[in-house]
Design an enzyme around this catalytic site. Sequence first.
Site, short mmCIF file in Angstrom:
data_model
loop_
_atom_site.label_atom_id
_atom_site.label_comp_id
_atom_site.label_asym_id
_atom_site.label_seq_id
_atom_site.Cartn_x
_atom_site.Cartn_y
_atom_site.Cartn_z
N ILE A 252 -3.45 3.24 0.37
CA ILE A 252 -3.81 3.39 1.65
C ILE A 252 -5.38 3.18 2.11
O ILE A 252 -6.54 2.71 2.90
CB ILE A 252 -3.84 4.53 1.83
CG1 ILE A 252 -1.46 3.74 2.34
CG2 ILE A 252 -3.56 4.73 3.42
CD1 ILE A 252 -1.63 2.78 3.17
N ALA B 212 0.53 -0.92 0.18
CA ALA B 212 -0.19 0.28 0.01
C ALA B 212 0.85 1.53 0.37
O ALA B 212 2.30 1.20 1.28
CB ALA B 212 -0.87 -0.23 1.69
N CYS B 213 0.18 2.61 -0.37
CA CYS B 213 1.09 3.57 -0.63
C CYS B 213 -0.19 4.19 -1.46
O CYS B 213 -1.21 3.92 -0.80
CB CYS B 213 2.20 3.83 -2.31
SG CYS B 213 1.44 3.91 -3.76
N ASP B 214 0.36 6.12 -1.20
CA ASP B 214 -0.94 6.84 -1.33
C ASP B 214 -1.91 6.97 -2.06
O ASP B 214 -2.84 6.35 -2.32
CB ASP B 214 -0.40 8.37 -1.15
CG ASP B 214 0.21 8.68 0.13
OD1 ASP B 214 -0.86 8.98 1.03
OD2 ASP B 214 1.13 9.67 -0.24
#
Length: 530
Positions: free
Chosen positions: A475, A441-443
């Site tokens: 996220i 997960a990232c932005d």
Amino acid sequence: MTTTSETKQGGGARVRVQRFGTFLSGMVMPNIPAFIAWGLITSLFIATGWLPNGILGGFGNADLIGWQGAATQLSLAEDGTTFPQYLGLVGPMITYMLPLLIANTGGRMVYGARGGVVGVVATMGVIVGASVPMFIGAMIMGPLGAWLIKQVDKIWAGKIKAGFEMLVDNFSAGIVAGILAIAGFFGIAPLISGLTAILQGAIQWLVDLGLLPLVSLLVEPAKVLFLNNAINHGVFTSLGATQVAETGKSILFLIEANPGPGVGILIAFSIFGIGLAKASAPGAIIIQFFGGIHEIYFPYVLSKPLTILAAMAGGAAGVAVNVLFNTGLRSPASPGSIIAIMINAVPDSYVGIALSVIVSAAVSFLITAVILRASRKRDLERGDDGDLAAAVAQTQANKGKESSVLGNLRAEGVPAGDAEAVAEETSLLTDQRPISNIVFACDAGMGSSAMGASVLRNKIKKAGIDGVTVVNKSIASLEDDVDLVITQRELTPRAQERTPSAEHVSVDNFMNSPRYEEVIAKLKQQHGVE
């Protein structure tokens, strides 16, 4: 397992603009494939396209071609005679599909699927009430509708009698969405239409006066400080899409995506730089030019702040060439790779775009070379390579989170014995729960998390482990139905809030983390693989 990660709290206008830009990017980036699809259909089938088609492009007379599908009656003759006129795909896609996708994504970021539904209905009001494509309206109404229904739900949370929850939830969301749609139709749509007209007028004014290259004086410094997303996705994407609908292409998609300025700077560092900067620049060129990850050259600029002048001059030169050749893209190029740019370019723009990249790279190279040569003797005497490692840290501070590509640069500058100083990551996995699905997960849920997922997926395949899925998400789209979530350290607390029952591993570098070996070891034990 619980990780111990500290988040850095920032303040000030820069951080607020950065967060705002990240939020806008989070709404637009997942929907880039839809923009590309629409751009391809537009460039193919409009009247001036490669394969003009009245049915798909939305022009022509149905009686002449004998096709009655997707047509509406319009008065086309002086005597009032009506003829079927095609709706086609181009108009409905930009008017309805793209804004509604953005609204749904924005609503889901705020309040899940429920927020997405209310945001879409609210956005429909501004779409119908406006005379221009409502991208800005979608970016406002989608999150606003989601936030409002979230607040409404809090009013009677835990107060509804058993068996009436669905009734109350459905009607409350429907009422809120309906009110917002009406308010958007009569109140917000005219305001956004006026704002869009002002922005379009300002861009056209710059074009008419030959001043559009000056925009690079703002965009290039904003890129280095990660402040460009608000401009790029909040203004250029919406106005550019409108231009594509009218002319089949837009120069606005080329202002921020042009890889030329960064390539020129990196070439100069690879020739005239010293130490780590000189050694790492050639690899960075490939990542920036072909991979489209522009942030790879930001530390080099920060290590020699005067080189921002090279980026600004190179960007302005590239825009000037694009204006001269009247070039444009049919949809946003994301990431800003030369491959993505050329795929999205219209046929009459290939030469102009290629020249704009070459010219911008040449200009930024020459200016950077002069700056590096002027300070080279002093840097050699001090053994100073511009402190690239410190500049990487500053770049990640500007971004507000760790970066996989920048983490690679930082790791290259640390001696082998100090590797653990770089990898301040999580403790060992301790929970004994089985792991069958893993999420990176990232932005934005793209870019770095996609690369990390690919790395671990390959490791799992090589280890001969079956039955484990590895995907990447943003996220905001995480749900508490996964077994293991892997994030960069600064994002781990946010991921834990979204998925409290999952195991969490936080890393410094998505591309090469020692934590992956621990995950593989646990999976081998779980599946009985030697």
